[in-house]
Design a protein around this motif. Structure first.
Motif, mmCIF file in Angstrom:
data_model
loop_
_atom_site.group_PDB
_atom_site.id
_atom_site.type_symbol
_atom_site.label_atom_id
_atom_site.label_comp_id
_atom_site.label_asym_id
_atom_site.label_seq_id
_atom_site.Cartn_x
_atom_site.Cartn_y
_atom_site.Cartn_z
ATOM 1 N N GLY A 133 0.813 -1.208 0.000
ATOM 2 C CA GLY A 133 0.000 0.000 0.000
ATOM 3 C C GLY A 133 0.847 1.260 0.000
ATOM 4 N N VAL A 134 1.931 1.237 0.774
ATOM 5 C CA VAL A 134 2.838 2.385 0.797
ATOM 6 C C VAL A 134 3.487 2.572 -0.569
ATOM 7 C CG1 VAL A 134 4.947 3.335 1.799
ATOM 8 C CG2 VAL A 134 3.258 2.195 3.276
ATOM 9 N N ARG A 135 3.918 1.470 -1.173
ATOM 10 C CA ARG A 135 4.546 1.570 -2.498
ATOM 11 C C ARG A 135 3.580 2.147 -3.524
ATOM 12 N NH1 ARG A 135 6.769 -3.513 -1.114
ATOM 13 N NH2 ARG A 135 5.146 -4.572 -2.320
ATOM 14 N N ARG A 136 2.319 1.745 -3.450
ATOM 15 C CA ARG A 136 1.344 2.272 -4.393
ATOM 16 C C ARG A 136 1.199 3.779 -4.220
ATOM 17 N NH1 ARG A 136 -2.752 1.874 -7.777
ATOM 18 N NH2 ARG A 136 -4.681 3.036 -7.387
ATOM 19 N N CYS A 137 1.131 4.233 -2.998
ATOM 20 C CA CYS A 137 1.017 5.676 -2.759
ATOM 21 C C CYS A 137 2.221 6.416 -3.337
ATOM 22 C CB CYS A 137 0.906 5.947 -1.261
ATOM 23 S SG CYS A 137 -0.646 5.397 -0.504
ATOM 24 N N ARG A 138 3.413 5.851 -3.149
ATOM 25 C CA ARG A 138 4.617 6.480 -3.692
ATOM 26 C C ARG A 138 4.597 6.480 -5.223
ATOM 27 N NH1 ARG A 138 6.827 9.702 0.100
ATOM 28 N NH2 ARG A 138 7.303 8.567 2.030
ATOM 29 N N ASP A 139 4.150 5.368 -5.795
ATOM 30 C CA ASP A 139 4.088 5.276 -7.257
ATOM 31 C C ASP A 139 3.107 6.291 -7.834
ATOM 32 O OD1 ASP A 139 5.944 3.255 -7.207
ATOM 33 O OD2 ASP A 139 4.479 1.634 -7.432
ATOM 34 N N LEU A 140 2.066 6.603 -7.084
ATOM 35 C CA LEU A 140 1.083 7.584 -7.544
ATOM 36 C C LEU A 140 1.617 9.013 -7.458
ATOM 37 C CD1 LEU A 140 -2.172 6.102 -5.948
ATOM 38 C CD2 LEU A 140 -1.628 6.230 -8.395
ATOM 39 N N GLY A 141 2.732 9.178 -6.746
ATOM 40 C CA GLY A 141 3.348 10.496 -6.642
ATOM 41 C C GLY A 141 3.292 11.134 -5.277
ATOM 42 N N ALA A 142 2.879 10.380 -4.262
ATOM 43 C CA ALA A 142 2.757 10.953 -2.922
ATOM 44 C C ALA A 142 4.126 11.266 -2.339
ATOM 45 C CB ALA A 142 2.007 9.995 -2.010
ATOM 46 N N ARG A 143 4.275 12.491 -1.883
ATOM 47 C CA ARG A 143 5.491 12.894 -1.196
ATOM 48 C C ARG A 143 5.501 12.356 0.232
ATOM 49 N NH1 ARG A 143 5.491 16.740 2.515
ATOM 50 N NH2 ARG A 143 3.424 17.408 1.819
ATOM 51 N N ARG A 144 4.319 12.266 0.822
ATOM 52 C CA ARG A 144 4.169 11.863 2.229
ATOM 53 C C ARG A 144 3.034 10.861 2.319
ATOM 54 N NH1 ARG A 144 1.056 14.752 6.631
ATOM 55 N NH2 ARG A 144 1.961 14.122 8.631
ATOM 56 N N VAL A 145 3.240 9.790 3.088
ATOM 57 C CA VAL A 145 2.223 8.757 3.287
ATOM 58 C C VAL A 145 1.990 8.609 4.787
ATOM 59 C CG1 VAL A 145 1.541 6.366 2.912
ATOM 60 C CG2 VAL A 145 2.975 7.544 1.216
ATOM 61 N N VAL A 146 0.745 8.773 5.214
ATOM 62 C CA VAL A 146 0.390 8.634 6.623
ATOM 63 C C VAL A 146 -0.622 7.504 6.755
ATOM 64 C CG1 VAL A 146 -0.524 9.762 8.681
ATOM 65 C CG2 VAL A 146 0.747 11.103 6.989
ATOM 66 N N MET A 147 -0.328 6.540 7.625
ATOM 67 C CA MET A 147 -1.229 5.420 7.850
ATOM 68 C C MET A 147 -2.226 5.763 8.952
ATOM 69 S SD MET A 147 1.188 2.033 7.576
ATOM 70 C CE MET A 147 1.962 2.363 9.152
ATOM 71 N N LEU A 148 -3.509 5.502 8.678
ATOM 72 C CA LEU A 148 -4.572 5.701 9.657
ATOM 73 C C LEU A 148 -5.361 4.407 9.786
ATOM 74 C CD1 LEU A 148 -5.963 9.238 8.738
ATOM 75 C CD2 LEU A 148 -4.529 8.632 10.697
ATOM 76 N N PRO A 149 -5.631 3.956 11.003
ATOM 77 C CA PRO A 149 -6.330 2.683 11.172
ATOM 78 C C PRO A 149 -7.844 2.814 11.108
ATOM 79 C CG PRO A 149 -5.693 3.531 13.308
ATOM 80 C CD PRO A 149 -5.178 4.518 12.283
ATOM 81 N N ALA A 150 -8.482 1.918 10.386
ATOM 82 C CA ALA A 150 -9.937 1.781 10.426
ATOM 83 C C ALA A 150 -10.247 0.625 11.374
ATOM 84 C CB ALA A 150 -10.492 1.510 9.034
ATOM 85 N N ALA A 151 -9.700 0.722 12.567
ATOM 86 C CA ALA A 151 -9.787 -0.333 13.566
ATOM 87 C C ALA A 151 -9.471 0.288 14.919
ATOM 88 C CB ALA A 151 -8.812 -1.463 13.240
ATOM 89 N N PHE A 152 -9.608 -0.503 15.972
ATOM 90 C CA PHE A 152 -9.373 0.019 17.314
ATOM 91 C C PHE A 152 -7.901 0.019 17.700
ATOM 92 C CE2 PHE A 152 -13.877 -1.081 17.545
ATOM 93 C CZ PHE A 152 -14.378 0.073 18.123
ATOM 94 N N GLY A 153 -7.095 -0.766 17.017
ATOM 95 C CA GLY A 153 -5.678 -0.780 17.313
ATOM 96 C C GLY A 153 -4.923 0.238 16.484
ATOM 97 N N PRO A 154 -3.601 0.200 16.553
ATOM 98 C CA PRO A 154 -2.785 1.103 15.726
ATOM 99 C C PRO A 154 -2.826 0.703 14.271
ATOM 100 C CG PRO A 154 -1.390 -0.420 16.932
ATOM 101 C CD PRO A 154 -2.777 -0.628 17.447
ATOM 102 N N ALA A 155 -2.241 1.519 13.413
ATOM 103 C CA ALA A 155 -2.293 1.275 11.974
ATOM 104 C C ALA A 155 -1.624 -0.043 11.595
ATOM 105 C CB ALA A 155 -1.633 2.431 11.224
ATOM 106 N N ALA A 156 -0.596 -0.437 12.319
ATOM 107 C CA ALA A 156 0.062 -1.729 12.102
ATOM 108 C C ALA A 156 -0.112 -2.530 13.376
ATOM 109 C CB ALA A 156 1.534 -1.550 11.753
#
Length: 320
Positions: free
Chosen positions: A201-224
């Motif tokens: 997922g991070v690689r895809r964001c970078r390939d799309l041109g993202a300078r910065r990638v921030v992970m946000l969880p759609a869950a009760f725990g942390p992003a990872a």
């Protein structure tokens, strides 16, 4: 004692053996410090969004609930303990953020067994913690919180523990809605333990041109959330938890208050919860000569009063 503990309930120490290591505070909604005027005991039920309750246990350790458990026997035991420890109502909260309606239905089945036959008693099934609509709003707020001065070339990577195909597909829909009115150029999805994975997922964001990638969880725990993935993911920032402790406390207060009001009117929420997963799954059509009796293979009762040509949804059930 946290602010939540003062407003929702007082944790009381217990000398009982704790085989699972959880802090079993006899936590009562609305009680005073001595627990003499309490109105309810709180049990949280976790599914895939809560790591099967593992991500919810800090709420128990912080004095926010009596127990955090998975569905099934663990839940029925927790409810039985709560009923034995106090004469207060026991409010059970399905801790879903809107992508696990099956958790609500499974919780209702367990509570129906625990409650037994007869009129409603002291067990109340609350509304789910959140809905998909809530999740969209919470993710939008979190994305705004982590935005920097150049969101136009930044990406939010929404993450969650992998679940089933329908639950995972729902997260893509939610991410699209988060992007619709947000400031970030990209909102992508990745699954902890699924496909696409976090690194992909991070690689895809970078390939799309993202300078910065921030992970946000759609869950009760942390992003990872998983231990193997708890290390920093290369090329991405951890945006923190979706909701603060005070925000979780506010939602739980609302769910408990609503459940107690309904319980006072003879509605324990269990019957309604049994239908929570209805329509969750893939859609298919029947031809004019197909019989509804074949629905028994899905574990459902034959439908009555439907036309022969129709579309509806069924959830795939795992058979044990």
């Amino acid at each position: 004692m946290t602010a939540f503990g003062r407003s929702i309930g007082q944790a009381h120490s217990t000398s009982r053996a704790q085989s699972d290591g959880q802090a079993r505070g006899n936590h009562r909604a609305g009680s005073n410090d001595r627990g003499r005027s309490g109105t309810a005991t709180l049990v949280l039920v976790g599914g895939h969004e809560g790591g099967d309750a593992s991500a919810l246990r800090p709420l128990v350790e912080g004095g926010h609930a009596l127990r955090a458990v998975g569905v099934g026997r663990e839940l029925t035991l927790a409810v039985s303990e709560a009923l034995a420890w106090t004469d207060l109502p026991v409010c059970v909260v399905p801790m879903t953020l809107g992508r696990d309606p099956q958790l609500v239905a499974d919780t209702a089945r367990a509570l129906r067994w625990a409650a037994g036959p007869g009129p409603q008693g002291r067990i109340a099934l609350t509304e789910p913690f959140g809905s998909a609509t809530h999740l969209v709003g919470w993710l939008r707020a979190a994305a705004g919180r982590v935005a920097d001065a150049r969101p136009e070339d930044s990406a939010v990577l929404v993450t969650a523990p992998a679940a089933g195909p329908f639950e995972d597909a729902e997260l893509f829909r939610i991410a699209r809605l988060v992007r619709q009115h947000g400031s970030h150029r990209w909102v992508e999805v990745a699954f902890d333990g699924g496909d696409p994975g976090l690194a992909e997922g991070v690689r895809r964001c970078r390939d799309l041109g993202a300078r910065r990638v921030v992970m946000l969880p759609a869950a009760f725990g942390p992003a990872a959330a998983r231990p193997v993935a708890a290390r920093p993911v290369a090329g991405a920032e951890d945006g923190g938890h979706l909701l603060s402790t005070s925000a979780v406390a506010g939602v739980l207060r609302a769910r408990v208050a609503q459940a107690l009001h309904r319980l006072s009117q003879g509605q324990d929420g269990i019957a309604a919860g049994l239908d929570a997963a209805h329509g969750h799954g893939h859609a298919h059509s029947h031809g004019p000569h197909d019989s509804h009796d074949t629905h028994g293979a899905h574990g459902t009762q034959p439908s009555v009063g439907h036309s022969d040509h129709h579309s509806h949804e069924h959830r795939l059930h795992a058979h044990h």
